[in-house]
Design an enzyme around this catalytic site. Structure first.
Site, PDB file in Angstrom:
ATOM      1  N   HIS A  85      75.257  -4.515 -43.714  1.00  0.00           N
ATOM      2  CA  HIS A  85      75.210  -4.921 -45.138  1.00  0.00           C
ATOM      3  C   HIS A  85      75.712  -3.794 -46.053  1.00  0.00           C
ATOM      4  O   HIS A  85      75.164  -3.569 -47.131  1.00  0.00           O
ATOM      5  CB  HIS A  85      73.789  -5.307 -45.553  1.00  0.00           C
ATOM      6  CG  HIS A  85      73.247  -6.523 -44.857  1.00  0.00           C
ATOM      7  ND1 HIS A  85      73.239  -7.768 -45.427  1.00  0.00           N
ATOM      8  CD2 HIS A  85      72.694  -6.692 -43.632  1.00  0.00           C
ATOM      9  CE1 HIS A  85      72.691  -8.648 -44.595  1.00  0.00           C
ATOM     10  NE2 HIS A  85      72.356  -8.016 -43.490  1.00  0.00           N
ATOM     11  N   ASN A 105      68.765 -13.645 -46.205  1.00  0.00           N
ATOM     12  CA  ASN A 105      70.189 -13.981 -46.070  1.00  0.00           C
ATOM     13  C   ASN A 105      70.466 -15.324 -46.724  1.00  0.00           C
ATOM     14  O   ASN A 105      69.528 -16.047 -47.110  1.00  0.00           O
ATOM     15  CB  ASN A 105      70.567 -14.071 -44.589  1.00  0.00           C
ATOM     16  CG  ASN A 105      70.737 -12.704 -43.932  1.00  0.00           C
ATOM     17  OD1 ASN A 105      70.969 -11.710 -44.606  1.00  0.00           O
ATOM     18  ND2 ASN A 105      70.621 -12.668 -42.618  1.00  0.00           N
TER      19      ASN A 105
HETATM   20  C1  HEM Z   1      65.979 -12.208 -40.139  1.00  0.00           C
HETATM   21  C2  HEM Z   1      66.979 -11.451 -39.865  1.00  0.00           C
HETATM   22  C3  HEM Z   1      67.546 -10.440 -40.806  1.00  0.00           C
HETATM   23  C4  HEM Z   1      67.856 -10.567 -42.118  1.00  0.00           C
HETATM   24  C5  HEM Z   1      67.677 -11.773 -42.993  1.00  0.00           C
HETATM   25  C6  HEM Z   1      68.368  -9.305 -42.577  1.00  0.00           C
HETATM   26  C7  HEM Z   1      68.788  -9.035 -43.856  1.00  0.00           C
HETATM   27  C8  HEM Z   1      69.241  -7.831 -44.314  1.00  0.00           C
HETATM   28  C9  HEM Z   1      69.739  -7.560 -45.622  1.00  0.00           C
HETATM   29  C10 HEM Z   1      69.837  -8.561 -46.749  1.00  0.00           C
HETATM   30  C11 HEM Z   1      70.110  -6.271 -45.670  1.00  0.00           C
HETATM   31  C12 HEM Z   1      70.737  -5.570 -46.857  1.00  0.00           C
HETATM   32  C13 HEM Z   1      69.703  -5.000 -47.767  1.00  0.00           C
HETATM   33  C14 HEM Z   1      70.360  -4.428 -48.979  1.00  0.00           C
HETATM   34  O1  HEM Z   1      70.954  -5.198 -49.752  1.00  0.00           O
HETATM   35  O2  HEM Z   1      70.266  -3.204 -49.164  1.00  0.00           O
HETATM   36  C15 HEM Z   1      69.813  -5.709 -44.390  1.00  0.00           C
HETATM   37  C16 HEM Z   1      70.042  -4.409 -44.052  1.00  0.00           C
HETATM   38  C17 HEM Z   1      69.611  -3.881 -42.897  1.00  0.00           C
HETATM   39  N1  HEM Z   1      69.031  -4.557 -41.830  1.00  0.00           N
HETATM   40 FE1  HEM Z   1      68.623  -6.457 -41.709  1.00  0.00          FE
HETATM   41  N2  HEM Z   1      68.342  -8.424 -41.529  1.00  0.00           N
HETATM   42  C18 HEM Z   1      67.828  -9.084 -40.438  1.00  0.00           C
HETATM   43  C19 HEM Z   1      67.582  -8.571 -39.209  1.00  0.00           C
HETATM   44  C20 HEM Z   1      67.524  -7.256 -38.969  1.00  0.00           C
HETATM   45  C21 HEM Z   1      66.988  -6.673 -37.785  1.00  0.00           C
HETATM   46  C22 HEM Z   1      66.391  -7.451 -36.611  1.00  0.00           C
HETATM   47  C23 HEM Z   1      67.099  -5.337 -37.932  1.00  0.00           C
HETATM   48  C24 HEM Z   1      66.666  -4.255 -36.994  1.00  0.00           C
HETATM   49  C25 HEM Z   1      65.773  -4.396 -36.047  1.00  0.00           C
HETATM   50  C26 HEM Z   1      67.730  -5.079 -39.204  1.00  0.00           C
HETATM   51  C27 HEM Z   1      68.063  -3.850 -39.707  1.00  0.00           C
HETATM   52  C28 HEM Z   1      68.689  -3.622 -40.891  1.00  0.00           C
HETATM   53  C29 HEM Z   1      69.095  -2.322 -41.344  1.00  0.00           C
HETATM   54  C30 HEM Z   1      68.913  -1.022 -40.595  1.00  0.00           C
HETATM   55  C31 HEM Z   1      69.672  -2.480 -42.603  1.00  0.00           C
HETATM   56  C32 HEM Z   1      70.261  -1.417 -43.513  1.00  0.00           C
HETATM   57  C33 HEM Z   1      69.250  -1.120 -44.583  1.00  0.00           C
HETATM   58  C34 HEM Z   1      69.703  -0.088 -45.571  1.00  0.00           C
HETATM   59  O3  HEM Z   1      70.375   0.865 -45.165  1.00  0.00           O
HETATM   60  O4  HEM Z   1      69.350  -0.220 -46.757  1.00  0.00           O
HETATM   61  N3  HEM Z   1      67.956  -6.269 -39.814  1.00  0.00           N
HETATM   62  N4  HEM Z   1      69.274  -6.683 -43.574  1.00  0.00           N
END
Ligand code: HEM
Length: 735
Positions: A92, A165
């Protein structure tokens, strides 16, 4: 896209919102400063600088000698610059955000004690960041991908983040698989190709090897993967959370955002072209809408299941690859969010905001959803390497309520905490934990029993029924788009094994789908498919969410050349402006264009090469003999009309312009007006002779209207003319 709305307009829009009690903006004011002509240039340590242009050097009028390392001002500028970048988000990375407010209108006291969801008098400030998943920070907005929809509520009980999402399900069931799905989707490791695309071998290899991803890839191949605007997407919390009420009862819940403007998408050819022609398309769209006062709004909905009913469904309600069909668990809309302020600075706000699914407030809790629990670990952890251990102190992240604890030190610590103790318990009883009555977060006393094992429970092993449910619920046009999307994606996989196996996988959803894609992609056509019981859930189709009929913030190009019909032009311009749409005048040149009457002229916003039809929602061409003669001889102008037609956009034409449109599209089945009666044929709205009633400034948007402008506006409010595609007309035009 044209330049951004001027700052003055933005200020007007912001002033209209006004200050509010407990506003996050007030909190940010402590850390915000303005660049003014009165302020003077200084170093970071506050000393005024005499120049920003010349490094201290040994120099005469005739001779340039060595630069001197002793210059502290120059060194500060260079060294400061050398360290400007921080790691981009690991996923993202590309996104944009805005401030707004959330209000609950239907208290859910029956389900939770969280005032943000029960106190109807409360207005909670929010910051929302929308994003793509796979591309890096500089990638294009309009690629086919999932869109992030992350909301931070600055509640009086602490920050609550819904990190969701635009698609309600996920590719994997267990967080341990997250590095694999992301590695497979991101550019391939040997050559870092392709950027921000799922159309490559590794992505589809992963999909085949993980049948649990089948439901989700059908969503990303649908029009949800190419939204028209962040303002026109649904948002889903995806994971299963819990709510606890005053009686201590627990419910499982899913969260949903539904946009007031409805759910709308680009068409694929347009998305591809925009990625090059205007890579910031979504970012600018959001910015311009907010700056001009067309504030996007979403209704907030919840689906709730009592704890006792957890096992009553044929799917596991903790499995993030499954939706809760609305016929089983209806959505209850309880609140509304509005985005009404753009950021002041991208880096310190949109880039530094740090969402964590683990941020919940009393009354809201987690479930044993095995994806969520991993996420709760991952977000906090990644913020430490992206922003540092004190990331919660950054202005955009700090809560609007008091923060006090014994966490100390670490790089870039800001808060200065007075006192002689930094541990608990202490002899002064300083900073004691809160009681339940004082608002402490108290975990729900959940009974847990089981054995430790690396396995999944049985219901998690069923992966196809909801992929079929999704496919069955699509409208005919959505099905066509999914077929085309899969055909495009698999065409980009050169590895025979990858695309032939994927075609076999499609037969697990629908045999006809698999066979159609096989013909397009060149793989072996399956003979048998999994049986499909034909269950449908209408709310999965985005056509179930047309939104309110409006043309607010839609971009409408008015195509003119010298000799244009001033009356038709004026009428259209005035009506579009009063409906808060954005009229964009486009001519063969950007210098002045003179009307047929010779007395009036206008300076277009753009010329035909600068703005492309992809960047507007609709096209209007006023008549005028000379103007139309010029446009008819201009290949780019003809292409504008053909491309807008191919992308299913509304085309309006008056007087002589009708002949120009006919020439451009050359399709006899599109019927045009030959007198004063307005015609609407496959979204081509024409009137030969303008009548006074067509020159109204205020136009009502209603189905079945007879006037030219009414018909034109009604079609714009529908977004796209799907009948054109269904009748095969868009395929018959070269664009
Ligand atoms: C239901 C499933 C998931 C959704 C809806 C989702 C949604 C998101 C969203 C919207 C962001 C962006 C946040 C922003 O705008 O700063 C993000 C970032 C991220 N997601 Fe997910 N994600 C999902 C699953 C996962 C899983 C399973 C992991 C790890 C086990 C993960 C790890 C991360 C990481 C590391 C970031 C970067 C955060 C940052 O640097 O600010 N995500 N995710």
């Amino acid at each position: 896209m044209s330049g951004l709305v001027p700052e003055t307009m933005q200020k007007v829009a912001h002033a209209a919102v006004g200050p509010r009690q407990g506003d996050k903006l007030k909190d940010l004011a402590h850390s915000t400063k303005d660049m003014t002509a009165e302020g003077r240039l200084t170093t970071d340590y506050g000393v005024k600088q005499s120049t920003a242009d010349d490094w201290l050097k040994v120099v005469t009028k005739d001779q340039t000698g060595p630069m001197l390392l002793e210059d502290p001002f120059a060194r500060e500028r260079i060294m400061r610059f050398d360290h400007e970048r921080i790691p981009e988000r690991v996923v993202h990375a590309r996104g944009s955000g805005a401030f707004g407010k959330f209000k609950v209108f239907d208290s859910i006291q029956d389900l939770t004690i969280a005032p943000v969801l029960t106190d109807t008098s409360r207005e909670t400030p929010v910051f929302v960041r929308f994003s793509t998943v796979l591309g890096s920070r500089g990638s294009a907005d309009t690629v086919r991908d999932v869109r992030g929809f992350a909301v931070k509520f600055y509640t009086q009980e602490g920050n609550w983040d819904i990190v969701g999402n635009d698609i309600p399900v996920f590719f994997i069931q267990d967080a341990i698989k997250f590095p694999d799905i992301i590695h497979a989707g991101k550019p391939e490791p040997h050559n870092e190709v392709p950027q921000a695309q799922s159309a490559h071998n590794n992505f589809w290899d992963f999909q085949f090897n993980h049948s649990e991803a089948t439901h989700m890839f059908m969503w990303t191949m649908s029009d949800r993967g190419i939204p028209r605007s962040y303002r026109m997407m649904q948002g889903f919390g995806v994971n299963t959370y819990t709510l606890v009420n005053a009686k201590g009862e627990r419910h499982f819940v899913k969260f949903t955002w539904t946009p007031e403007l409805g759910v709308h998408s680009l068409v694929w050819d347009e998305a591809l072209k925009l990625a090059g022609q205007d890579p910031d398309f979504h970012r600018k769209d959001l910015w311009e809408a907010i700056a001009s006062g067309a504030f996007p709004k979403w209704k907030f909905g919840i689906q709730a299941i009592p704890e006792a009913d957890e096992h009553k469904f044929d799917f596991d309600i903790l499995d993030a690859t499954k939706v809760w069909p609305e016929d089983l668990v209806p959505t209850r809309y309880i609140g509304e969010m509005e985005l009404n302020r753009n950021v002041d600075e991208f880096f310190t706000q949109t880039e530094q905001i740090a969402f964590c699914t683990s941020h919940v407030v009393p009354g809201i809790g987690f479930s044993d959803d095995p994806l969520l629990v991993g996420r709760n670990f991952s977000y906090f952890d990644t913020q430490i390497s992206r922003l540092g251990i004190n990331f919660q102190e950054l202005p955009i992240n700090r809560p609007v309520c008091p923060v006090m604890n014994f966490n100390r030190d670490g790089a870039m610590r800001h808060a200065i905490t007075r006192g002689t103790v930094n541990y608990w318990p202490n002899r002064f009883e300083a900073c004691p934990p809160a009681t339940h009555e004082e608002g402490a977060y108290v975990e729900y006393a959940q009974k847990v029993a089981g054995i430790k094992a690396r396995m999944r429970s049985n219901k998690f092993k069923e992966h196809f029924s909801q992929a079929q449910l999704f496919w069955n619920s699509m409208s005919p046009i959505e099905k066509q788009h999914i077929i085309k999307a899969l055909s495009f994606e698999l065409d980009h996989c050169e590895d025979l094994l990858v695309y032939t196996r994927m075609i076999q996988r499609l037969a697990d959803i629908d045999l006809n789908l698999a066979q159609t894609v096989a013909v397009a992609v060149g793989g072996e056509s399956p003979k048998e498919g999994r049986s499909n019981p034909g269950r449908r859930a209408p709310a999965l189709s985005q056509h179930e969410f047309p939104g309110k009929p409006t043309i607010q913030a839609r971009r409408v190009a008015i195509l003119i050349a010298d000799g244009y019909d001033q009356v038709a032009y004026d009428a259209a311009y005035a009506a579009l402006s009063s409906a808060m749409a954005t009229p964009l005048v486009v001519g063969p040149k950007r210098s002045k264009i003179t009307a047929a009457n010779g007395a009036n002229s206008t300076q277009p916003h753009h010329h035909l090469e600068g703005l492309r039809s992809t960047m507007v929602d609709a096209l209007l061409i006023p008549g005028g003999t000379q103007s139309i003669e010029t446009l008819s001889k201009n290949g780019r102008a003809l292409h504008w009309v053909r491309e807008a037609f191919g992308h299913l956009k509304v085309i309006g034409a008056t007087g002589e312009a009708i002949g120009f449109v006919e020439k451009a599209i050359s399709l006899p089945s599109v019927v045009v007006s030959s007198d004063g009666e307005a015609k609407d044929s496959y979204g081509v709205v024409t009137v030969k002779e303008l009548r006074p009633e067509s020159l109204k400034e205020v136009v009502e948007i209603a189905k079945g209207a007879t006037g030219f402008m009414e018909k034109f506006f009604y079609e714009i409010a529908q977004h796209r003319c799907w009948e054109r595609e269904l009748a095969g007309l868009s395929d018959a035009v070269a664009y």
